[in-house]
Design a protein around this motif. Structure first.
Motif, PDB file in Angstrom:
ATOM      1  N   LYS A 113       0.880  -1.175   0.000  1.00 49.88           N
ATOM      2  CA  LYS A 113       0.000   0.000   0.000  1.00 49.88           C
ATOM      3  C   LYS A 113       0.912   1.217   0.000  1.00 49.88           C
ATOM      4  O   LYS A 113       1.800   1.333   0.842  1.00 49.88           O
ATOM      5  N   VAL A 114       0.708   2.125  -0.949  1.00 46.88           N
ATOM      6  CA  VAL A 114       1.485   3.360  -0.946  1.00 46.88           C
ATOM      7  C   VAL A 114       0.529   4.544  -0.832  1.00 46.88           C
ATOM      8  O   VAL A 114      -0.598   4.507  -1.306  1.00 46.88           O
ATOM      9  N   GLN A 115       1.020   5.574  -0.157  1.00 44.57           N
ATOM     10  CA  GLN A 115       0.170   6.725   0.075  1.00 44.57           C
ATOM     11  C   GLN A 115       0.763   7.967  -0.570  1.00 44.57           C
ATOM     12  O   GLN A 115       1.910   8.333  -0.314  1.00 44.57           O
ATOM     13  N   SER A 116      -0.018   8.613  -1.461  1.00 42.85           N
ATOM     14  CA  SER A 116       0.384   9.905  -2.008  1.00 42.85           C
ATOM     15  C   SER A 116      -0.682  10.892  -1.580  1.00 42.85           C
ATOM     16  O   SER A 116      -1.817  10.799  -2.022  1.00 42.85           O
ATOM     17  N   GLY A 117      -0.334  11.798  -0.701  1.00 47.47           N
ATOM     18  CA  GLY A 117      -1.339  12.719  -0.143  1.00 47.47           C
ATOM     19  C   GLY A 117      -2.384  11.917   0.601  1.00 47.47           C
ATOM     20  O   GLY A 117      -2.053  11.134   1.486  1.00 47.47           O
ATOM     21  N   ASP A 118      -3.652  12.057   0.201  1.00 49.78           N
ATOM     22  CA  ASP A 118      -4.705  11.295   0.863  1.00 49.78           C
ATOM     23  C   ASP A 118      -4.997   9.987   0.158  1.00 49.78           C
ATOM     24  O   ASP A 118      -5.729   9.142   0.648  1.00 49.78           O
ATOM     25  N   GLU A 119      -4.431   9.877  -1.012  1.00 48.98           N
ATOM     26  CA  GLU A 119      -4.764   8.727  -1.845  1.00 48.98           C
ATOM     27  C   GLU A 119      -3.920   7.511  -1.466  1.00 48.98           C
ATOM     28  O   GLU A 119      -2.702   7.598  -1.353  1.00 48.98           O
ATOM     29  N   ILE A 120      -4.591   6.381  -1.253  1.00 51.61           N
ATOM     30  CA  ILE A 120      -3.861   5.145  -0.957  1.00 51.61           C
ATOM     31  C   ILE A 120      -4.046   4.195  -2.119  1.00 51.61           C
ATOM     32  O   ILE A 120      -5.147   4.038  -2.651  1.00 51.61           O
ATOM     33  N   ARG A 121      -2.945   3.595  -2.548  1.00 54.03           N
ATOM     34  CA  ARG A 121      -3.003   2.756  -3.735  1.00 54.03           C
ATOM     35  C   ARG A 121      -2.355   1.408  -3.462  1.00 54.03           C
ATOM     36  O   ARG A 121      -1.386   1.327  -2.716  1.00 54.03           O
ATOM     37  N   ASN A 122      -2.890   0.347  -4.044  1.00 57.81           N
ATOM     38  CA  ASN A 122      -2.288  -0.972  -3.901  1.00 57.81           C
ATOM     39  C   ASN A 122      -1.391  -1.277  -5.089  1.00 57.81           C
ATOM     40  O   ASN A 122      -1.770  -1.015  -6.234  1.00 57.81           O
ATOM     41  N   ILE A 123      -0.225  -1.812  -4.797  1.00 57.34           N
ATOM     42  CA  ILE A 123       0.712  -2.145  -5.872  1.00 57.34           C
ATOM     43  C   ILE A 123       1.155  -3.585  -5.688  1.00 57.34           C
ATOM     44  O   ILE A 123       1.477  -4.008  -4.588  1.00 57.34           O
ATOM     45  N   GLY A 124       1.169  -4.339  -6.765  1.00 57.77           N
ATOM     46  CA  GLY A 124       1.695  -5.698  -6.705  1.00 57.77           C
ATOM     47  C   GLY A 124       3.028  -5.741  -7.417  1.00 57.77           C
ATOM     48  O   GLY A 124       3.211  -5.074  -8.438  1.00 57.77           O
ATOM     49  N   PHE A 125       3.983  -6.482  -6.886  1.00 62.02           N
ATOM     50  CA  PHE A 125       5.304  -6.554  -7.518  1.00 62.02           C
ATOM     51  C   PHE A 125       6.013  -7.835  -7.121  1.00 62.02           C
ATOM     52  O   PHE A 125       5.652  -8.482  -6.133  1.00 62.02           O
TER      53      PHE A 125
END
Lengths: 911, 67, 160
Positions: A580-592
C-alpha cells in the motif's frame, strides 16, 4: 575429463614434484594435480611444462594407474571460436612482487613473506595444515610484524601511486586470526606498521578498534630496512618512530602487505579487445558506468577495474552481468536450452520396489568396505528388488543403467550407497526424472565421506556401519513419497523505493532490461543527495548527468514515478509482494515481484565546532552550495580549514563515512586551483582516499594543502577571538600547538541512516548496530537484503561514493531481474505441511523462525468451525522446528517426517 | 565397563553444518571411531525429543544431536 | 534420406552418444552433418549398417518411419547446398556472417574471462537470467585468489 573421478591415484604415482603455485610455492605438488582440494571442476590436470612424458617422452605412470582410463596425452591446445553478444573481462589482479624492493630483502630473508604467502601459512589447507610456523626453522613465531603499503602509495621505489584498498583490512584480519592460532601464549605480539589505517568498509572500523583492544599494536611508521636476524632466522626492522628516533626491533617474522596491481597481460587484453587502460593499467571506466570499458559490449569487473575488496568485486560482477543483459535483452533465452522430461509415473499406490546401487567409487569405497558383502546383504532387505555394484555410480553410463533397470524391474524407489547427498543427490534426482519417476524417491547412504574415508583402518567395522547405513536409507526410502515443488506465479514488475541516484539507476536498469517498475519518492524532487555534489572523484560533472537521468526516468514508458509518496504496508513474499502506498490522501495498492530499497541517508548536522552558532562554520554540503552559488569566492578569501571525521569514528558512531576524505580532497584541490595563495588546512585522523582516489590526496599535497593530524582524544578546538574564527590544534610533527585564523570552516560530517527504521520494519530487513540495512551475506551477497526478493542499493546499506552507488543500483536491478525473468518460481519441496492431527493449538507458531505459520479457521464437513495451522510454503525453509515442537504430529516436514526418522532408528536398533 | 565395549551411537546431523562438517572430515581423511550412525536432518531443531528417547529405549548407548 | 540426432541413434542402438559420434567421424556410419546438430544418411546405407549391428527389423522400421524426411521437408537450405560437398561443419567465420545477415537481434550469449569470484558471480547472474555463458579460466580450477585466502572478514568463514 568426463572420466576423471578425482581419486588422486595419478598424483600419488606421478614421480615429478613441482612448486605448488596455489600455496605460493611454499609446498610441492605433482605434475598431474588439482589446484586445491575443493577445486571446481574436481578433475586432475597435467601440467605440460613439467610432465616427464610430455617433456622427455617417457613415463606415463599416471596412465597405468588411472582406474577409469581418463588420462589422454593426446589432448592438445585448440582454438575455439565463439560467437557471443558481449564479453565480461574479470582477469583479477597481480599481487605486487616485493623482490624489486632491495631494502626489504624479500628474496634473501626466509622469514619475510608476502601477505598471500602468509594467508597460505594460516590456512588449514595450506603447506603446514594450518599450524602457523615461520619458513626458516618451522618454529611457531611469537612476534610478527606487518608492513603496510608495500607496492602501494609509493612513487619512489615503484610507480604504484594508488592505494590498494584492501591491505589494511586484511592485515588486521591476519593479526587477529594469528592470535586465534597461537592463543594461550602470552608472549605474543603483532605489530602493524602503517601510514594511514584505511578501514572504510562496513563494520571495518569496529574490527580495527577491536584489534586495538585485543592488543594488536599499530605503529605509524614506514620501515626502511629489513635485515636478517641471527643465523638468518627472524628479521630486524629498522624504522623511525614518530618522535624521530631510529629503532631496531627484532621480529620472528615479517609479513609484507603487498598491494594489488593490474593483472599480467592487461595490455595484451586491451590490445586484442581494443579498450583503453588508465595510467595504472587498470581498465578505464567512468564513474557513471563503472563496468563499461571504452569499447561497447566489453565490460570489466573485479580488481581489473581498480583495486577493490571482495564485496565490491561481487557487486560489480552483478553490475556487469546486468549491463550485458541490458545490451542483449532482445536475445534473452534464445540460446539457453530447456530440458524436457517424460511424464511422471504415479507410484503412490504401489508397493515399494526399491533398487539399490552400491558404488565402489573406484577404490575409494571398495578398498575399505566390502562391497560384495553389501550387495549380498542388501538383497536380503525388505522391498529390495534389484541390487547392483558399480565402479562409479555418478558416471553417465551408470545413469543409463539406472534408467534401464527402473524400467526393467518396475522400480519405484532408488537407494544409492555412495558419497554425500550434498553433492550428488541432484544428479540422481535428475536421473529419476529422466526415468519418469518423482525426483524425491531417491535416498542416499553416505558410505564414502562418512564411512570409508574416515574408517580406513577398520574395514570390518566400516562394512558393518555401511550395512546399517544402507538399511536405514532403505527404511527411509520405503516411506518416501513423491513431492511436488511448489510453483508460484511471478509478478514481473518491480518496486523501487527512493528516488535518489540509486533509485533512478535501479529503475532505469530494470526498465532497459525490459521490466516494468514503479519508483516511489518521498519528496517532490528526484535526485536526492546527488544535488549537493559537484563532481565525481574522476572529475565528471554530476549535475548534467543527473538531469539527463531524471529526464529519462520520468519519460520512460516502462517506469511509473510516484512523487510525494510513501510506503505504508507490505505483505507477501518473493515473486509476489503487495504494497500500500500513500500519495497525499490517496492510498493505492501495488503488486510486484521484487523490490529495491534505496532510501538513502542524510548528512549529520554537527553539534560541535561552533556549528549553528557561527555562519562561517559549514557542513560539506553547505560549503559546496555556497561555492556553487558564488557566495564563497575562493579568490577573495585567505584561509579555509577542513575538519575530517565530524560525527564519524567516535563512540556514538563507530564507523567511517568513507566518502568524506575524497570529497574534502576535491574541494581543497578546486580551491587551490582557483586561488593558489589561499591557505587550505585539512585536520584529519587518517586520510582514507582508497583506490585510485589516492591520486587526489597526492595532488592536494602537491598543490600545497597542509595536512595536520589530530587524535580522538585531542580534537581541534574552534573558538571566536574578536569576531575571528580560530581553529586550535596540535601539530604532531613539530609537537607544538597551532592556531589558524579561518575565513571558513568546512566540517566533513558523517552520513547517518535516518530513513531505515520504517522500511526495514515493513520488509523485515535486518540492520546493523549503526542502523544501516544489512546485506544477506557481507561478501557473497552484497546487494541482496536479508528478505528474499528485496535488494539494496546506495547509502541505506552503507556510506558510499556516487560511482559505488550507481554500480550497486545496477547490480540490484540485475539481481532483481533474475526473479522477474521467470514466469514461475519453483520452490524447494522440503517444506512443512499440516496433517490431520493438527488441532490448532498454535504451539508451533511461536517457534517458527520464518513466520511461515499462522492459525486459520476452517469449516469441517459437518459445518463446525475448527482451528488449524496453515503453513506458507513460500516462507517455510523446512527447518522442522515445528515438527519437533508439535506434541501430536500435527505438522511435519516433507522428506523428514516423524515416521521416516523413527523408521531409521527402528531399523538400526531392531536387533 | 568391559574393555572392548563398542557403544552404538545415533547421531542427528544438521544438513547445513554438522553433516557438511562430517563430509569435510571425510575429504580431509580425519579418522574417527566407527560407532556413530548418522541420520541427516534439515536442522538440529527438527529432532523430536521422542525420537531421542526412542533411540535410547531401543538400546542406543548414546545420542548425539549436532548442529 | 533419414534425418536424425546422435542421441536418437544412440538410444536405438543402445550405445553411448559419443560412440555414435565416433562412428560418424570414422565413416563407419556414412552420415553427413546438417543444421541443428542433425545428420542425414541415405536409407540404404542406414539399413546396411543396422543389419551389421543386428538391430531387430521392427525397431529399425520404426526408426526409419519416425526419422524419414518427407519430400517437401528435404529441401536443402542455402547453407546445406553450399557445403553439401564438404561434410565438415561450415566454417565459423561464415556461420557468424550468416547469423548477422539473418537477424538484427543480438547474440544471446556472453563470454566471461576469468573464473575468480567476480567472474563466477557474473556468470551465475547471467545464466540465471536466461543467457548462455562461456566461462574461460586460465588455470585448471575456478576460485581465483579468494580460494587461496584462509578466512575472510567479518565472519572468519573459510573463504571456500
Amino acid at each position: 575429463m568426463d572420466k576423471c573421478i578425482a581419486c588422486g591415484l595419478c598424483a600419488q604415482k606421478c614421480p615429478k614434484k613441482v612448486d605448488d603455485e596455489f600455496n605460493m610455492g611454499l609446498s610441492k605438488r605433482k605434475a598431474i594435480y588439482i589446484k586445491y582440494g575443493q577445486s571446481v571442476p574436481l578433475k586432475y590436470a597435467i601440467d605440460p611444462e613439467n610432465c616427464i612424458y610430455l617433456t622427455r617422452g617417457k613415463c606415463r605412470a599416471c596412465e597405468k594407474f588411472c582406474p577409469t582410463g581418463a588420462i589422454n596425452f593426446d589432448d592438445k591446445e585448440e582454438i575455439i571460436q565463439l560467437n557471443v553478444g558481449a564479453i565480461i573481462t574479470a582477469p583479477g589482479f597481480k599481487p605486487f612482487d616485493p623482490s624489486i624492493l632491495d631494502s626489504y630483502a624479500y628474496d634473501k630473508i626466509p622469514d619475510v613473506v608476502t601477505s598471500l604467502e602468509y594467508e597460505r601459512l594460516l590456512s588449514a589447507g595450506g603447506p603446514y595444515m594450518g599450524h602457523l610456523v615461520r619458513p626458516s626453522d618451522e618454529q611457531e613465531p611469537k612476534k610478527i610484524a606487518w608492513i603496510q603499503c608495500v607496492g602501494s602509495r609509493d612513487t619512489n621505489k615503484c610507480s604504484n601511486e594508488f592505494c590498494s584498498s584492501v591491505c589494511c583490512m586484511y592485515a588486521i584480519k591476519q593479526a587477529l586470526v594469528t592470535k586465534e592460532h597461537l592463543s594461550g601464549d602470552t608472549e605474543l605480539k603483532q605489530s602493524i606498521f602503517y601510514m594511514d589505517i584505511r578501514t572504510h568498509g562496513k563494520e571495518f572500523e569496529r574490527y580495527y578498534e577491536d584489534a586495538k583492544e585485543k592488543g594488536v599494536e599499530f605503529v605509524r611508521a614506514r620501515p626502511h630496512t629489513l635485515e636478517p636476524g641471527k643465523d638468518n632466522r627472524g628479521v630486524i626492522i629498522r624504522y623511525v618512530d614518530e618522535d624521530g628516533n631510529v629503532i631496531n626491533d627484532e621480529y620472528d617474522m615479517v609479513v609484507l602487505s603487498v598491494g594489488l596491481e593490474a593483472p599480467k597481460g592487461a595490455k595484451d587484453l586491451s590490445n586484442i579487445m581494443g579498450f583503453d587502460l588508465d595510467e595504472y593499467n587498470f581498465a578505464k571506466t567512468s564513474s557513471f558506468n563503472t563496468v563499461q570499458t571504452s569499447k561497447k559490449g566489453i565490460y570489466v569487473t573485479g580488481a581489473f577495474g581498480g583495486p577493490k575488496d571482495i564485496p565490491q568485486a561481487v557487486t560489480e560482477a552483478s553490475t556487469a552481468a546486468a549491463e550485458a543483459a541490458k545490451l542483449l535483452s532482445k536475445a534473452r533465452g534464445t540460446l539457453t536450452k530447456k530440458k524436457t522430461y517424460p511424464k511422471e509415473i504415479d507410484v503412490t499406490c504401489e508397493k515399494p520396489r526399491i533398487g539399490v546401487i552400491i558404488c565402489s567409487c573406484g577404490i575409494n569405497i571398495s578398498n575399505v568396505v566390502d562391497v560384495k558383502e553389501l550387495v549380498e546383504f542388501a538383497k536380503t532387505l525388505p522391498n529390495v528388488e534389484y541390487v547392483e555394484n558399480t565402479m562409479f555410480s555418478c558416471s553417465t553410463d551408470t545413469q543409463y543403467l539406472i534408467i534401464e533397470k527402473i524400467k526393467e524391474y518396475n522400480l519405484n524407489r532408488l537407494v544409492v550407497a555412495a558419497c554425500t547427498p550434498r553433492t550428488h543427490e541432484p544428479l540422481f534426482q535428475e536421473t529419476l526424472r529422466d526415468a519418469g519417476l518423482n525426483e524425491f524417491l531417491v535416498e542416499m547412504a553416505n558410505i564414502r565421506n562418512q564411512n570409508s574415508w574416515v574408517h580406513q583402518n577398520d574395514p570390518k567395522a566400516a562394512t558393518e556401519k555401511a550395512k546399517d547405513q544402507i538399511k536405514m536409507a532403505i527404511a527411509k526410502a520405503t516411506l518416501n513419497s513423491p513431492l511436488k515443488r511448489l510453483k508460484i506465479k511471478v509478478n514481473q514488475k518491480a518496486l523501487v523505493i527512493g528516488g535518489g541516484v540509486s533509485g533512478i539507476v535501479s529503475a532505469l536498469t530494470l526498465a532497459n532490461l525490459g521490466y516494468e517498475c514503479i519508483l516511489i519518492e518521498k519528496h517532490s524532487k528526484l535526485g536526492g543527495n546527488a544535488w549537493n555534489l559537484e563532481t565525481t572523484y574522476k572529475k565528471e560533472k554530476i549535475r548534467p548527468w543527473l538531469n539527463a537521468q531524471i529526464n529519462r526516468v520520468e519519460n520512460h514508458p516502462k517506469i511509473e514515478v510516484l512523487k510525494n509518496t510513501e510506503l505504508k504496508e507490505v505483505t507477501g513474499t518473493i515473486g509476489n509482494f503487495e504494497a500500500k502506498v500513500q500519495s497525499g490522501d490517496e492510498i493505492r495498492n501495488i503488486g510486484f515481484g521484487a523490490a529495491i530499497v534505496c532510501v538513502g541517508a542524510t548528512e549529520y548536522k554537527p553539534t560541535e565546532y561552533l556549528y549553528g552558532e557561527d555562519p562561517r562554520v559549514l557542513t560539506s554540503f553547505e560549503f559546496e552550495a555556497k561555492l556553487r552559488e558564488k557566495i564563497i569566492a575562493p579568490e577573495k578569501i585567505n584561509s579555509v580549514v577542513f575538519i575530517q571525521c565530524v560525527g564519524s569514528r567516535d563512540k556514538e558512531r563507530p564507523y567511517c563515512s568513507r566518502v568524506c576524505c575524497t570529497h574534502t580532497m576535491e574541494k581543497a584541490i578546486r580551491l587551490k586551483e582557483k586561488n593558489p595563495d589561499l591557505q587550505v588546512f585539512v585536520l584529519y585522523r587518517d586520510i582514507r582516499t582508497y583506490g585510485t582516489r589516492e591520486k587526489l590526496y597526492k595532488k592536494a599535497r602537491d598543490l600545497g594543502v597542509i595536512f595536520i593530524r589530530y587524535t580522538l582524544s585531542n580534537k581541534p578546538e574552534v573558538r571566536l577571538e574578536n569576531g575571528d574564527l580560530v581553529v586550535l590544534t596540535t601539530d604532531p610533527i613539530i609537537k607544538l600547538p597551532v592556531k589558524i585564523h579561518a575565513d571558513y570552516l568546512c566540517l566533513a560530517s558523517a552520513i547517518i541512516p535516518t530513513n531505515n527504521i520504517e522500511i526495514s520494519d515493513l520488509f523485515k530487513l535486518s540492520k546493523n548496530t549503526d542502523g544501516f540495512i544489512n546485506e544477506a551475506h557481507p561478501k557473497l551477497r552484497p546487494v541482496d537484503a536479508t528478505t528474499d526478493g528485496v535488494f539494496l542499493a546506495g547509502l541505506c546499506n552503507y556510506p558510499k561514493s556516487i560511482d559505488e552507488s550507481i554500480a550497486q543500483a545496477e547490480a540490484a536491478a540485475g539481481r532483481a531481474s533474475i526473479i522477474l525473468s521467470k514466469d514461475y518460481m519453483e520452490l524447494d519441496a522440503i517444506k512443512s505441511f499440516v496433517s490431520d492431527n493438527c488441532d490448532g493449538c498454535g504451539l508451533c507458531v511461536d517457534v517458527c523462525p520464518y513466520s511461515a505459520l499462522s492459525i486459520v479457521e476452517i469449516q469441517d464437513q459437518d459445518g463446525t468451525i475448527k482451528k488449524r495451522i496453515s503453513a506458507d510454503p513460500a516462507l517455510c525453509k523446512g527447518c522442522g522446528l515445528c515438527e519437533a515442537t508439535c506434541p501430536k504430529g500435527g505438522i511435519l516436514v516433507h522428506g523428514f517426517t516423524l515416521d521416516q526418522i523413527e523408521a531409521q532408528i527402528q531399523t538400526l536398533l531392531a536387533n | 565397563m568391559a574393555e572392548n565395549f563398542e557403544p552404538v551411537i545415533v547421531g542427528f546431523l544438521c544438513n547445513w553444518c554438522a553433516y557438511a562438517g562430517a563430509d569435510l572430515a571425510g575429504v580431509s581423511r580425519l579418522q574417527y571411531p566407527p560407532n556413530m550412525r548418522p541420520i541427516r536432518v534439515m536442522c538440529s531443531g527438527m529432532v523430536p525429543p521422542e525420537s531421542v528417547i526412542q533411540a535410547l529405549k531401543l538400546g542406543a548407548d548414546g545420542v548425539m544431536v549436532m548442529g | 534420406m533419414i534425418k536424425f540426432k546422435v542421441i536418437e541413434i544412440a538410444n536405438t542402438f543402445g550405445v553411448h552418444r559419443n560412440t555414435v559420434t565416433n562412428w560418424i567421424k570414422r565413416g563407419v556410419l556414412k552420415a553427413k552433418p546438417v543444421v541443428g546438430r542433425k545428420y542425414v544418411i541415405s536409407e540404404n546405407d542406414f539399413i546396411a549398417f543396422a543389419e551389421q549391428n543386428h538391430i531387430p527389423r521392427r525397431t529399425l522400421e520404426e526408426f526409419i518411419k519416425k526419422n524419414k524426411i518427407q519430400k517437401t521437408e528435404f529441401k536443402l537450405t542455402k547453407e546445406d547446398q553450399g557445403f553439401s560437398n564438404h561434410p565438415q561443419e561450415p566454417s565459423p567465420k561464415n556461420k557468424y556472417r550468416e547469423t548477422i545477415m539473418n537477424t538484427s537481434r543480438p547474440v544471446g550469449s556472453v563470454l566471461v574471462l576469468g573464473g575468480g569470484i567476480a567472474g563466477i558471480q557474473a556468470v551465475l547472474d547471467l545464466a540465471d537470467s536466461g543467457y548462455f555463458v562461456h566461462l574461460v579460466e586460465r588455470s585448471s580450477g575456478i576460485g581465483g585468489v579468494m580460494a587461496q585466502l584462509d578466512k575472510t572478514f567479518p565472519t572468519n568463514d573459510c573463504a571456500m
